[in-house]
Design an enzyme around this catalytic site. Structure first.
Site, PDB file in Angstrom:
ATOM      1  N   GLU A   1      76.777 -29.395  59.438  1.00 45.81           N
ATOM      2  CA  GLU A   1      76.576 -30.509  58.503  1.00 45.81           C
ATOM      3  C   GLU A   1      75.623 -31.522  59.135  1.00 45.81           C
ATOM      4  OE1 GLU A   1      80.452 -32.193  57.750  1.00 45.81           O
ATOM      5  OE2 GLU A   1      80.736 -32.786  59.833  1.00 45.81           O
TER       6      GLU A   1
ATOM      7  N   ASP B   1      78.590 -41.853  59.965  1.00 49.41           N
ATOM      8  CA  ASP B   1      77.433 -41.180  59.381  1.00 49.41           C
ATOM      9  C   ASP B   1      76.223 -42.115  59.231  1.00 49.41           C
ATOM     10  OD1 ASP B   1      79.340 -39.091  58.920  1.00 49.41           O
ATOM     11  OD2 ASP B   1      79.854 -39.988  56.971  1.00 49.41           O
TER      12      ASP B   1
END
Ligand code: FUB
Length: 318
Positions: free
Chosen positions: A220, A14
């Site tokens: 997401e 991420d």
């Protein structure tokens, strides 16, 4: 061709990349082997701290600034330090991060530092009105916007507007898809000003993307970057594993679907940031190649991206 991980001494995922003082700083999740089996709730992503990394340029030596914020230093958080982001405003640096609080709900917190590499000191409470996961912050002139949201383990499907409704599930069929949220941040970056809004992502005909359009609908990892006068919202389609983008002339949308940035990589999740450095644009993302394909043990990577003359992001090669 798959490029090398940016670091291989720990697992990272991420990656949120920013340029501060002409240096690239990356704020990733720090994956660890917990032995928890994979499930749709995301219990296997059980991280307990954040490291910050920096580099002079993509391809140059990467510095690990160490653990800059630990779970035990965040009074309100019980577990699962998921995808963070950082921002600079008025000489202060802010680390935004999601964590599961003691009532089982994800919320978003903020931690402060005088330096981009931290260490960061967490505020005692999560940001009031925040929920779900994957914060991304855009400082746009005098304004700062907090984007957030993620489905399944990220709990966004359990919100009706901004209210938690555990009975609500991901819509199906031709219902409109669930979209990420956006809120304006206060000058001190510690609170939300006004209402959290659900963003709009529309198709070429101006219709909301459908819930069953799993190849294009939001799942997401919302990230907004600005190039010229265009705002690019990139995100992961989750269960179809694409990185895609949409564009708008406003930081809050509506956004028009623009296309695919990246095809699926090794591993279930995909999560990106896009940043300009010295006139070149870079995609930071992750895959699970370093762990031989284990979904929750990922490694961050970076590659240059290009736009065509109309401003479309050209698909990258995996
Ligand atoms: O790292 C935990 C979660 O996995 C992130 O919050 C999601 O975006 C996915 O990458």
């Amino acid at each position: 061709m798959s490029e090398s991980p940016l670091v291989s001494h720990i697992y990272t995922a991420d990656p949120s990349a920013h340029v501060f003082n002409d240096r690239i700083y990356v704020y990733p999740s720090h994956d660890r082997d917990t032995g928890v089996s994979d499930n749709d709730n995301g219990d296997q992503y059980d991280m307990v701290d954040y490291h910050v990394f920096s580099m002079d340029d993509v391809g140059s030596e990467v510095t690990d600034h160490g653990a800059v914020l630990k779970l035990e230093e965040i009074p309100w958080a019980e577990k699962q330090l998921w995808a963070p982001d950082a921002a600079e405003r008025n000489g202060k640096y802010y680390l935004f991060f999601p964590a599961r609080s003691h009532d089982g709900l994800f919320r978003i917190g903020v931690a402060l530092s005088d330096k981009p590499e931290g260490p960061f000191a967490a505020e005692p409470e999560p940001i009031a009105g925040s929920y779900s996961i994957d914060p991304a912050v855009l400082v746009d002139g005098q304004d700062a916007f907090l984007y957030f949201g993620g489905l399944w383990g990220g709990q966004l499907q359990h919100y009706n507007g901004n209210l938690h409704d555990p009975a609500r599930e991901e819509p199906t069929g031709d219902s409109p898809a669930i979209n990420p949220r956006v809120a304006r941040l206060s000058d001190d970056m510690k609170s939300i000003v006004g209402e959290v809004q659900e963003m709009e992502i529309l198709d070429e005909q101006g219709q909301p993307l459908r819930a069953d359009d799993h190849n294009r609908r939001f799942f997401e990892a919302p990230w907004v970057h600005k190039r010229g006068d265009t705002y690019y919202l990139s995100y992961s389609t989750g269960n179809t594993h694409y990185l895609v983008y949409a564009t708008s002339k406003s930081p809050t949308g509506p956004f028009i679907y623009g296309g695919r940035i990246m095809e699926p990589v090794v591993g279930w999740t995909t999560h990106q940031s896009i940043v300009e450095h010295r006139g070149r644009w870079f995609l930071f993302h992750h895959d699970s190649s370093l762990s031989g394909g284990r979904n929750s043990l990922r490694c961050m990577k970076a590659k240059e991206i290009f736009y065509d003359e109309a401003g479309h992001i050209l698909p990258v090669k995996v």
